[in-house]
Design a protein around this motif. Structure first.
Motif, PDB file in Angstrom:
ATOM      1  N   THR A  80       1.102  -1.254   0.123  1.00 23.96           N
ATOM      2  CA  THR A  80      -0.139   0.135   0.409  1.00 23.96           C
ATOM      3  C   THR A  80       0.974   1.527  -0.045  1.00 23.96           C
ATOM      4  O   THR A  80       0.165   2.540  -0.493  1.00 23.96           O
ATOM      5  N   GLN A  90      -3.864  10.316 -16.848  1.00 23.41           N
ATOM      6  CA  GLN A  90      -5.638   9.649 -16.957  1.00 23.41           C
ATOM      7  C   GLN A  90      -6.556  10.348 -16.577  1.00 23.41           C
ATOM      8  O   GLN A  90      -6.430  11.920 -16.803  1.00 23.41           O
ATOM      9  N   PHE A 128      -0.741  -0.696  -6.539  1.00 25.29           N
ATOM     10  CA  PHE A 128      -1.092   0.014  -7.364  1.00 25.29           C
ATOM     11  C   PHE A 128      -0.624  -0.703  -8.983  1.00 25.29           C
ATOM     12  O   PHE A 128      -0.803   0.176  -9.630  1.00 25.29           O
ATOM     13  N   ASN A 188      -8.546   2.703 -17.236  1.00 30.16           N
ATOM     14  CA  ASN A 188      -7.863   2.800 -15.966  1.00 30.16           C
ATOM     15  C   ASN A 188      -8.016   2.159 -15.184  1.00 30.16           C
ATOM     16  O   ASN A 188      -9.978   2.096 -14.887  1.00 30.16           O
ATOM     17  N   THR A 189      -7.483   1.239 -14.691  1.00 26.00           N
ATOM     18  CA  THR A 189      -7.578   0.638 -12.885  1.00 26.00           C
ATOM     19  C   THR A 189      -6.778   1.044 -11.882  1.00 26.00           C
ATOM     20  O   THR A 189      -5.893   1.291 -12.209  1.00 26.00           O
ATOM     21  N   SER A 190      -7.285   1.026 -10.748  1.00 24.19           N
ATOM     22  CA  SER A 190      -6.169   1.026  -9.670  1.00 24.19           C
ATOM     23  C   SER A 190      -5.410   0.297  -9.557  1.00 24.19           C
ATOM     24  O   SER A 190      -4.105   0.834  -8.581  1.00 24.19           O
ATOM     25  N   ARG A 229      -1.808   1.546 -12.235  1.00 23.34           N
ATOM     26  CA  ARG A 229      -1.300   3.143 -12.222  1.00 23.34           C
ATOM     27  C   ARG A 229      -0.135   2.712 -13.209  1.00 23.34           C
ATOM     28  O   ARG A 229       0.573   4.380 -13.636  1.00 23.34           O
TER      29      ARG A 229
END
Length: 378
Positions: free
Chosen positions: A106, A153, A212, A225-227, A230
């Protein structure tokens, strides 16, 4: 006979001359850089902070999850270096903390700048065409050699019903300024709303944990776009090095396939652009609504939207009339009428004593650094 010198005419694939006129007699034409404060000249909130989001250089925000908060600051570009020799004097500097737990899934330290959707929609970029381009360029320096990552983004769902991202990597040697240039084509799935809301984000990643990142997907292409995607997976060398630094300046985003010379503007020109998103105001005027309250009006430069109101600085607000100028309060003001688009708002400030209702009051600003902070950031 006078001579006019025309610079930066680009050759087209058809052998003609494409229309990209950027200067005449050395003077630049128009405003081609979509980034505000890309040379990191303006730092209204302060020159150093450990706060999340905004806190130092205007229009650039930091997001982090770490054991010890990184410090972000407006730093000086050292004389004799390139980009100093090109005219850059300031940079945005991130100084890592002591991350005792190491790199976690994280963990993250991300620098962002956000643009209004209307600025992309009306930039001249045909963003739904893969033969139309924008170019991002910037100068960057790290105290640690490694590969870093970035991302563009969109904030509006496009033709596929999703927002889009374009991730990229850039390798840096230790303690060496490097110019990075990324040319990005349009894509049929891109979309931008023609309004003043957040429409486009540029991110620079000092580190992103595995929550991420995903190295199995392609870089340098637009994708949904996805979390969890990135950036590519990142080495943790910089993040696990105490007090490692990352500096960036000269951020420019322009329509076209070529990174032209950075568009320098005067300090005042850039500051006025920053006022659309944040500004500090001294000198509110009003009347005493009661013995302890001032009802006042702030006049300021028009902003992107109705701003939030807070206190900037550490000292009390100082108010007074023609006789007694010593009244002060440490309370935080609140808006009760707000008109950011036209640059005037009514506020209420409490915590005084001994005032006469209806008495005309003005902000003396005597001593200390208290100011009204108006925030309309993206």
């Amino acid at each position: 006979m006078s001579t006019i010198k025309v610079n930066n005419l680009e050759s087209s694939s058809g052998g003609g001359v494409a229309a990209k006129l950027t200067s005449v007699n050395g003077g630049r034409i128009g405003t081609q850089n979509l980034i505000i404060n890309g040379a990191m000249q303006i730092a209204q909130r302060g020159t150093s902070s450990t706060d999340q989001n905004y806190g130092s250089v205007d229009r650039f925000k930091i997001i982090y999850s770490a054991d010890e908060a990184p410090t972000h600051s407006q730093s000086d570009v050292a004389a004799g270096t390139t980009p100093y020799t090109l005219g850059f004097r300031k940079a945005y500097k991130i100084t890592n903390g002591n991350q005792t737990s190491g790199a976690q899934s994280t963990s993250r330290i991300e620098l962002q700048t956000n643009l209004e959707g209307q600025d992309l929609a009306q930039s001249g970029w045909n963003y739904v065409s893969d033969s139309s381009f924008i170019t991002l360029s910037f100068w960057v320096k790290s105290s640690v050699a490694q590969t870093f990552a970035g991302r563009l983004q969109t904030q509006t769902a496009g033709g596929n019903g999703a927002t889009s991202r374009f991730k990229f990597n850039f390798a840096l040697s230790a303690n060496t300024w490097t110019k990075v240039t990324k040319t990005v084509s349009g894509n049929s799935n891109l979309a931008f709303t023609t309004n003043n809301q957040n429409g486009f984000r540029i991110s620079f990643f000092a580190f992103m944990g595995t929550n991420f990142t995903d190295s199995s997907t392609a870089t340098d292409v637009w994708a949904d776009n996805t979390s969890g995607d990135r950036a590519d997976d990142m080495t943790s060398t910089w993040f696990t090095t105490n007090d490692a630094t990352l500096e960036i300046t000269g951020v420019q985003l322009e329509v076209g396939e070529v990174a032209t010379a950075f568009q320098f503007q005067t300090f005042d020109e850039v500051r006025r652009q920053c006022y659309r998103y944040f500004q500090k105001v001294r000198g509110g005027i009003g009347t005493a609504g009661s013995s302890s309250q001032v009802n006042g009006v702030l006049i300021y430069r028009p902003m992107r939207t109705d701003p939030s109101l807070s206190k900037q600085g550490t000292s009390n607000y100082q108010y007074g009339d023609m006789i007694d100028q010593g009244r002060s309060t440490s309370s935080t003001p609140t808006f009760f009428r707000n008109d950011g688009l036209h640059g005037h708002s009514a506020y209420r400030l409490t915590g005084f004593s001994g005032m006469t209702t209806g008495e005309a009051m003005r902000d003396e600003g005597a001593g200390g650094d208290a100011a009204f902070a108006l925030d309309a950031e993206l």
